[in-house]
Design a protein around this motif. Structure first.
Motif, PDB file in Angstrom:
ATOM      1  N   GLY A 146       0.498  69.641  76.172  1.00 26.41           N
ATOM      2  CA  GLY A 146      -0.718  68.948  76.300  1.00 26.41           C
ATOM      3  C   GLY A 146      -1.373  68.074  75.177  1.00 26.41           C
ATOM      4  O   GLY A 146      -1.110  68.655  73.897  1.00 26.41           O
ATOM      5  N   ARG A 147      -1.768  67.191  75.095  1.00 28.96           N
ATOM      6  CA  ARG A 147      -2.415  66.260  74.064  1.00 28.96           C
ATOM      7  C   ARG A 147      -3.498  66.896  73.341  1.00 28.96           C
ATOM      8  O   ARG A 147      -3.529  66.895  72.074  1.00 28.96           O
ATOM      9  N   SER A 148      -4.504  67.766  73.925  1.00 29.85           N
ATOM     10  CA  SER A 148      -5.380  68.253  73.068  1.00 29.85           C
ATOM     11  C   SER A 148      -5.204  69.490  72.379  1.00 29.85           C
ATOM     12  O   SER A 148      -5.247  69.744  71.217  1.00 29.85           O
ATOM     13  N   LYS A 149      -4.080  70.363  72.663  1.00 29.37           N
ATOM     14  CA  LYS A 149      -3.337  71.219  71.888  1.00 29.37           C
ATOM     15  C   LYS A 149      -2.684  70.749  70.938  1.00 29.37           C
ATOM     16  O   LYS A 149      -2.742  71.423  69.659  1.00 29.37           O
ATOM     17  N   LEU A 150      -2.123  69.792  71.174  1.00 28.81           N
ATOM     18  CA  LEU A 150      -1.285  68.893  69.944  1.00 28.81           C
ATOM     19  C   LEU A 150      -2.062  68.598  69.021  1.00 28.81           C
ATOM     20  O   LEU A 150      -1.612  68.771  67.860  1.00 28.81           O
ATOM     21  N   LEU A 151      -2.989  68.097  69.414  1.00 31.02           N
ATOM     22  CA  LEU A 151      -4.155  67.548  68.271  1.00 31.02           C
ATOM     23  C   LEU A 151      -4.438  68.509  67.547  1.00 31.02           C
ATOM     24  O   LEU A 151      -4.803  68.226  66.397  1.00 31.02           O
ATOM     25  N   TRP A 152      -5.076  69.675  68.086  1.00 33.01           N
ATOM     26  CA  TRP A 152      -5.376  70.809  67.377  1.00 33.01           C
ATOM     27  C   TRP A 152      -4.513  71.402  66.417  1.00 33.01           C
ATOM     28  O   TRP A 152      -4.837  71.779  65.234  1.00 33.01           O
ATOM     29  N   TYR A 153      -3.235  71.463  66.928  1.00 31.55           N
ATOM     30  CA  TYR A 153      -2.137  71.909  65.866  1.00 31.55           C
ATOM     31  C   TYR A 153      -1.970  70.815  64.670  1.00 31.55           C
ATOM     32  O   TYR A 153      -1.895  71.339  63.586  1.00 31.55           O
ATOM     33  N   ILE A 154      -2.181  69.719  64.843  1.00 29.03           N
ATOM     34  CA  ILE A 154      -2.101  68.567  63.972  1.00 29.03           C
ATOM     35  C   ILE A 154      -3.189  68.931  62.881  1.00 29.03           C
ATOM     36  O   ILE A 154      -3.007  68.929  61.832  1.00 29.03           O
ATOM     37  N   VAL A 155      -4.382  69.148  63.437  1.00 33.49           N
ATOM     38  CA  VAL A 155      -5.536  69.503  62.458  1.00 33.49           C
ATOM     39  C   VAL A 155      -5.411  70.743  61.788  1.00 33.49           C
ATOM     40  O   VAL A 155      -5.710  70.555  60.550  1.00 33.49           O
ATOM     41  N   LEU A 156      -5.197  71.612  62.524  1.00 34.04           N
ATOM     42  CA  LEU A 156      -4.794  72.893  61.744  1.00 34.04           C
ATOM     43  C   LEU A 156      -3.765  72.930  60.594  1.00 34.04           C
ATOM     44  O   LEU A 156      -4.060  73.454  59.485  1.00 34.04           O
ATOM     45  N   PHE A 157      -2.575  72.233  61.002  1.00 36.06           N
ATOM     46  CA  PHE A 157      -1.492  71.937  59.936  1.00 36.06           C
ATOM     47  C   PHE A 157      -2.424  71.123  58.658  1.00 36.06           C
ATOM     48  O   PHE A 157      -2.128  71.611  57.411  1.00 36.06           O
ATOM     49  N   ALA A 158      -3.285  70.194  59.047  1.00 41.23           N
ATOM     50  CA  ALA A 158      -3.752  69.339  57.784  1.00 41.23           C
ATOM     51  C   ALA A 158      -4.715  70.282  57.164  1.00 41.23           C
ATOM     52  O   ALA A 158      -4.570  70.333  55.826  1.00 41.23           O
TER      53      ALA A 158
END
Length: 115
Positions: free
Chosen positions: A53-65
């Motif tokens: 899912g695009r939204s979950k993927l984006l949250w993973y990227i933000v949490l990583f950052a």
């Protein structure tokens, strides 16, 4: 790798500028991390995007950052002799990551109009 290198290695005395803009480093932190999130999203293969899912993927990227920014600040404080971790830098990193997420959502998550 670019952010890690410039965060942990001292460049004191290299290209010392006479222009002194207060808190410009916070603007640089904010910009690096917002660009990191946007580029992280753009670099992800579309198969991966559809799988979780695009939204979950984006949250993973933000949490990583965000966690990456915190870890870098801790490493600056613990592992270097002439660099110091700054909680305000971590805040600028996190804010930049969130604004990067908002930019991605605005640019790529919009629903087309029903016209």
């Amino acid at each position: 790798m670019f952010v890690t290198f410039f965060s942990l290695f001292s460049l004191s005395g290299v290209g010392a500028s006479e222009v002194n803009i207060p808190h410009i480093d916070k603007v640089v932190h904010f910009t690096f991390y917002s660009v990191m999130v946007v580029l992280g999203y753009l670099a992800t293969p579309t198969e991966k995007e559809q799988g979780i899912g695009r939204s979950k993927l984006l949250w993973y990227i933000v949490l990583f950052a965000v966690f990456y920014g915190i870890i870098i600040e801790v490493l600056q404080h613990v592992a270097t002799t002439d660099r110091h971790g700054d909680p305000l830098d971590a805040l600028a990193n996190s804010t930049g990551a969130i604004v990067g997420m908002l930019a991605v959502r605005f640019l790529f998550f919009r629903v087309p109009s029903l016209k």
